[in-house]
Design a protein around this motif. Sequence first.
Motif, PDB file in Angstrom:
ATOM      1  N   GLY A  29      31.226 -49.661  32.560  1.00 16.07           N
ATOM      2  CA  GLY A  29      29.800 -50.106  32.327  1.00 16.07           C
ATOM      3  C   GLY A  29      29.271 -49.244  31.290  1.00 16.07           C
ATOM      4  N   LYS A  30      29.702 -48.033  31.143  1.00 14.29           N
ATOM      5  CA  LYS A  30      28.947 -47.012  30.140  1.00 14.29           C
ATOM      6  C   LYS A  30      29.441 -47.261  28.938  1.00 14.29           C
ATOM      7  CE  LYS A  30      27.666 -44.069  33.503  1.00 14.29           C
ATOM      8  NZ  LYS A  30      28.579 -43.002  33.880  1.00 14.29           N
ATOM      9  N   HIS A  31      28.390 -47.113  27.898  1.00 15.96           N
ATOM     10  CA  HIS A  31      28.657 -47.373  26.425  1.00 15.96           C
ATOM     11  C   HIS A  31      29.504 -45.981  25.834  1.00 15.96           C
ATOM     12  CE1 HIS A  31      27.255 -48.904  22.244  1.00 15.96           C
ATOM     13  NE2 HIS A  31      28.592 -48.451  22.223  1.00 15.96           N
ATOM     14  N   ALA A  32      30.618 -45.957  25.526  1.00 18.85           N
ATOM     15  CA  ALA A  32      31.397 -44.970  24.995  1.00 18.85           C
ATOM     16  C   ALA A  32      31.332 -44.945  23.611  1.00 18.85           C
ATOM     17  CB  ALA A  32      32.661 -44.942  25.571  1.00 18.85           C
ATOM     18  N   VAL A  33      31.018 -44.157  22.861  1.00 16.97           N
ATOM     19  CA  VAL A  33      31.142 -43.857  21.520  1.00 16.97           C
ATOM     20  C   VAL A  33      32.204 -42.927  20.723  1.00 16.97           C
ATOM     21  CG1 VAL A  33      29.982 -43.451  19.129  1.00 16.97           C
ATOM     22  CG2 VAL A  33      28.640 -44.793  21.028  1.00 16.97           C
ATOM     23  N   VAL A  34      33.302 -43.413  20.498  1.00 22.95           N
ATOM     24  CA  VAL A  34      34.509 -42.764  19.902  1.00 22.95           C
ATOM     25  C   VAL A  34      34.258 -42.275  18.313  1.00 22.95           C
ATOM     26  CG1 VAL A  34      36.868 -42.483  19.758  1.00 22.95           C
ATOM     27  CG2 VAL A  34      35.923 -43.699  21.770  1.00 22.95           C
ATOM     28  N   ILE A  35      34.082 -41.299  18.190  1.00 25.31           N
ATOM     29  CA  ILE A  35      34.016 -40.850  16.609  1.00 25.31           C
ATOM     30  C   ILE A  35      35.582 -40.461  16.054  1.00 25.31           C
ATOM     31  CG2 ILE A  35      32.640 -39.652  14.683  1.00 25.31           C
ATOM     32  CD1 ILE A  35      30.762 -39.070  17.079  1.00 25.31           C
ATOM     33  N   GLY A  36      36.188 -41.426  15.258  1.00 27.47           N
ATOM     34  CA  GLY A  36      37.371 -41.193  14.592  1.00 27.47           C
ATOM     35  C   GLY A  36      38.396 -42.078  15.289  1.00 27.47           C
ATOM     36  N   ARG A  37      39.223 -42.781  14.651  1.00 22.03           N
ATOM     37  CA  ARG A  37      40.324 -43.671  14.967  1.00 22.03           C
ATOM     38  C   ARG A  37      41.590 -43.295  14.648  1.00 22.03           C
ATOM     39  NH1 ARG A  37      39.174 -47.980   9.754  1.00 22.03           N
ATOM     40  NH2 ARG A  37      38.481 -46.046   8.453  1.00 22.03           N
TER      41      ARG A  37
END
Length: 317
Positions: free
Chosen positions: A191-199
């Motif tokens: 349920g958390k908003h995870a923001v990943v920087i990088g792909r």
Amino acid sequence: MDYKPYAWAEVRGCHIPLPLYVSIELERDDKMTTEKLILDGNRVAADIKESLLFRINRLSAKGIIPCLATILVGDDPSSATYVRMKGNACQRLGIQSIRVVLPTNTSTDELIAVISKLNADPNVHGILLQHPVPKQIDERAAFEAINIEKDVDGVTTLGFAQNAFGLADFPSCTPAAIVAILDYYNISIEGKHAVVIGRSPILGKPVSLMLLNKNATVTTCHSKTTNLVDVVRLGDIVVAAVGKPKFVQGDWIKPGAVVLDAGYNVGNIGDVDYDACLKRASAITPVPAGVGPVTIATLLKHTVEAAEKLEQQQIIQ
Ligand SMILES: Nc1nc(=O)c2c([nH]1)NC[C@@H]1CN(c3ccc(C(=O)N[C@@H](CCC(=O)O)C(=O)O)cc3)C=[N+]21
């Protein structure tokens, strides 16, 4: 084990390690709590490694010594350091390590020939090709040459796809380490908003999929993301996997967010401005002693698991 936790508590006769909290002085306009949880990668790594000791001993008693082959192409000093650390960690635990070092001008075919030999060697259980490789090499083709059974770093297309479905035996080590840290500290992902920087194929993309499979709402940012700062500010969990020193600024962090720094820039500098982000985060991994040691412990774990799987196959045959 050479690692000593900071403090122990006795609970019903059992000694358990206590989490490390720091209190920091807050700026006047900062409405955050003063309690900050430092996510201690050395401790998570020690826990993982301890859980492997019995399994390594049991395999060794049956004549199976778990064995990891690392391949380093070129002479980049920090890559050489990481590979050396991986080999040393193996040896301390009773895992055999084979270190292959190839010259900078190695061709794709030559590298694939080395990988094929390691694939065919029944005593080798895991193969790790250190990223990045020199530019004349087709890294993707080299990764694909690794047998799926020995792909302990989840770099093959099949390994990646299995991870995408949540079915991988061996997801990439750094993404798995990030999830292991959250699990160890009982930080919920669902349920958390995870923001990943990088792909990148072995970090940003697979960790995004792992967090998605754990029911986070995931946003993956990259160099073409518009309004990056606004997006990062939405994150309850922020994973920095950019490869730029101190890229993530303190005021990008939503107060109370959990920050995981997977950066390993020259000079042991993370992708996160640690001091500034610490002021707003509720929990954060430092660099060094955050994600890095857990990545190595995860690699060892996958190698032991690869050896166990081979043992099972031999029993069946
Ligand atoms: N196929 C592949 N898989 C990888 O997992 C991979 C790779 N290629 N290429 C390079 C990066 C980098 N990496 C690190 C692992 C541990 C530390 C680590 O343990 N660092 C220590 C400090 C290092 C020191 O003391 O010099 C720490 O954070 O405490 C750092 C970096 C894995 N990588």
